[in-house]
Scaffold this active site. Sequence first.
Site, short mmCIF file in Angstrom:
data_model
loop_
_atom_site.label_atom_id
_atom_site.label_comp_id
_atom_site.label_asym_id
_atom_site.label_seq_id
_atom_site.Cartn_x
_atom_site.Cartn_y
_atom_site.Cartn_z
N HIS A 24 38.85 40.21 53.37
CA HIS A 24 38.63 39.82 51.98
C HIS A 24 39.68 38.78 51.63
O HIS A 24 40.87 39.07 51.64
CB HIS A 24 38.75 41.06 51.08
N LYS A 169 30.56 37.53 42.62
CA LYS A 169 31.79 36.77 42.32
C LYS A 169 32.24 36.14 43.62
O LYS A 169 32.45 36.85 44.61
CB LYS A 169 32.81 37.75 41.77
N LYS A 171 34.95 34.18 45.76
CA LYS A 171 36.38 33.90 45.74
C LYS A 171 36.62 32.49 46.25
O LYS A 171 36.16 32.11 47.33
CB LYS A 171 37.12 34.93 46.61
N ASP A 200 35.91 32.96 41.16
CA ASP A 200 37.30 33.33 40.87
C ASP A 200 38.22 32.47 41.73
O ASP A 200 38.24 32.60 42.95
CB ASP A 200 37.53 34.82 41.18
N GLU A 226 36.83 32.22 36.73
CA GLU A 226 37.97 33.11 36.50
C GLU A 226 39.27 32.44 36.93
O GLU A 226 39.37 31.93 38.05
CB GLU A 226 37.72 34.41 37.30
N ASP A 251 42.32 36.18 33.75
CA ASP A 251 42.73 37.31 34.58
C ASP A 251 44.26 37.36 34.66
O ASP A 251 44.91 37.92 33.77
CB ASP A 251 42.07 37.24 35.96
N LYS A 275 42.20 45.47 33.48
CA LYS A 275 42.63 46.12 34.73
C LYS A 275 43.82 47.02 34.45
O LYS A 275 44.72 46.64 33.70
CB LYS A 275 43.08 45.06 35.76
N GLU A 329 33.22 45.15 37.88
CA GLU A 329 33.19 44.65 39.27
C GLU A 329 33.78 45.69 40.23
O GLU A 329 34.38 45.33 41.24
CB GLU A 329 33.97 43.32 39.38
C1 MUC Z 1 40.91 39.43 41.10
O1 MUC Z 1 41.64 38.46 41.07
O2 MUC Z 1 39.98 39.47 40.31
C2 MUC Z 1 39.03 41.64 42.23
C3 MUC Z 1 37.97 41.41 42.97
C4 MUC Z 1 38.34 40.58 44.01
O3 MUC Z 1 37.64 40.13 44.88
O4 MUC Z 1 39.65 40.29 43.88
C5 MUC Z 1 40.17 41.09 42.87
C6 MUC Z 1 41.24 40.54 42.04
MG MG Z 2 40.63 37.58 39.40
#
Ligand code: MUC
Ligand code: MG
Length: 376
Positions: A24, A169, A171, A200, A226, A251, A275, A329
């Site tokens: 991840h 989402k 990354k 994000d 994000e 975030d 969170k 999420e």
């Molecule tokens: C974040 O930055 O949002 C949450 C899901 C993900 O893939 O990373 C986290 C942290």
């Molecule tokens: Mg984030």
Amino acid sequence: NFARDTAIRSIRATIVEAPTRRRHKLSNTEVTHQGYVLVRVLLDNGVTGIGEASTLGGPRWAEESVESIKAAVTNYLAPALLGQPVLAFEANALRMGKAATRNFAAKGAIESALLDAAGKTLGLPASALLGGAVRQRMEVIWALASGDSGQELEEAKEKLRRREHRQFKIKFGFNRPPADLKRLQTLRAGLGDEVRLIVDVNQGWTEAECIRFMPALEELDVALVEQPVSALQLEAMARVAARTSIPLLVDEAAFTKEEIARVATMGCGSVYSLKLVKSGGLFEMKRAAAVAAAHGLELYGGCLLESSIGAAAHLAAFATLPRLEWGSEHFGPRILVEDLVVNPIRFDAFEICVPDGPGLGVEVDEDKIRAFARKD
Ligand code: MUC
Ligand code: MG
């Protein structure tokens, strides 16, 4: 005497490293194992409670690491709570605040464990102690983060086929922007126009990169972006928000209520990600939601790849919020090769179900904890 019978007798912390199904990746780190600190509370009535602090790749996403969380719990936070009544949630939070500033993940795990123990004592779900649930389930987003667009497309299609997730989402920020945009184009082309895509960036872009590349995200009908820029660059984030037609999701830029009020007033974004790692407790996370909502922000139920233990704590609070426009999420339980509980949280018809058993509603799988506990 209820208060005396339910006094906090002990608080213990264990570091756990649980393997993930795949790598991840985030802008500044990547994980193949999730690092958690499990906090166990024992009350004088013999009831135990469990809570979880999550991290991402060491002290990278936020400043807390599993080592610092364990040290904060053992040396500072637990001593401040021993002998206190479990139901004195606000007083116990004040005591933790006096014993240590910030250390939000550590405090959040302890308060979750206290709610679990109190709920198990009273035969009530944690959500009842947080004001009562107004929803039993919510739409749940999945994160695509291997960096290999072919793999990501297959993964997303599988989630759609199994009716587990229909919002994704993606990354960003570990590649140069053009490479990430190519990934996104592949996903949009392969998944069609109906699927909701969120990006994000985890603080990975400069303002200049946002100016250059946000129009491409608009073209691809991205629903939310994000934390595109550094958490410290609030003015830049506000300028990015003003230029783009995509709502920005705040975030890393806002942990505390005061920070939420500030980013909202400055116009840094129009959605806030809730969170435990940022609020330091479930009651405080509800207050964070109220401050954000009062400033006109929509709410997003954020995660840090928690197991079913940490996810259950978040869901107990999310269940009580008057509004939660973006759902949650909490895909963490499904990214783990093996969850840490014997009764993992249920996912059904694109939604995640709030556990309804007493406390957090999850039972720790002691064999898994033993297997994944750090040996030191
Ligand atoms: C974040 O930055 O949002 C949450 C899901 C993900 O893939 O990373 C986290 C942290
Ligand atoms: Mg984030």
